[in-house]
Design an enzyme around this catalytic site. Sequence first.
Site, PDB file in Angstrom:
ATOM      1  CE  LYS A  10       0.860   1.322   4.461  1.00 12.93           C
ATOM      2  NZ  LYS A  10       1.494   2.602   4.862  1.00 12.93           N
ATOM      3  CG  ASP A 152      -0.804  -0.180   7.973  1.00 13.18           C
ATOM      4  OD1 ASP A 152      -1.613   0.754   8.160  1.00 13.18           O
ATOM      5  OD2 ASP A 152       0.417  -0.002   7.873  1.00 13.18           O
TER       6      ASP A 152
END
Length: 314
Positions: A10, A152
């Site tokens: 990401k 996350d």
Amino acid sequence: MILRARAHAKVNLHLGVEAVRDDGFHELATVFQSLDISDEVSLEVHADEPTTGPVVAALHASGTYAAGVPEDESNLAWRAVEVVARAVRADRQVALPRVTLHLQKGIPAAGGMAGGSANAAAALRLAAQAFADFCELSEDKLYELAAELGSDVPFTLMGGTALGTGRGEQLAPMMTRGTYTWAIITNAEGLSTPAVFHKIDELRAAGKGSTPAMDTSAVAQALMSGQPQQLAAALRNDLQAAAVSLRPDLRKILDTGKAAGALAGIVSGSGPTCAFLCEDEETAGEVVAQVMFDNKGTRGIVTHSPAPGIEMLG
């Protein structure tokens, strides 16, 4: 039986960080977007080795970025499988097959790109499938377990583009148009995430830190436009000053990339990886070549976003 999944890295297009909370975490307002840089996670199921104890027999990491990846119970993917096993056994103590994890690492480790979190998300999905005959876990339960593992992990399970609040684990999908091209510059030397958060607190206490950027409307509008130039103007990372303070070499990398033609460059998450948004692949390749030439110990990847969440491969 071997089950496989693809896990994506990401980038934080926006990362606003407020003061530390009573629980020791910082309140965040972040916009995540998945990159098509990925790891492959495999779960080898040993059906002839049932156990009522820990289920992970071993973990093996290989690939470009395997160096330094822990191969014991400290690895987040290992912990993810055990978390699923505990959830499956919540109502009754059943013998589950032992498993071996294999990580093929294409995501830089300790680079602010959520590689460990992505592996954990893949391991959650794989373990849930492996143990489904004993107890089928709901999607809501998987996201609950993901949030327990790390801030996350829920996003890397979801993928795409999302607004993250709280610790980043509270997610709302975001609309986006188009695809974006990135030059990702990794670094041989990692950077501690807790150290970066501690540094931003220090800077703010000394009156040197920026005001928390909790308004994500500019990046939301840019994503709806589909225009990389508009998104470049909206990129923001409150942790960048702290990361550069701890690692002054990142400033040279950022300056080199922008001089080489990138529309914008930011530290990715807590760093030390730097992400450069580029107009096209040719420019991204030039950015990678120039930054690597001028900065020893760096490596470069040309990639695109957005990408999916965890992809089951069979």
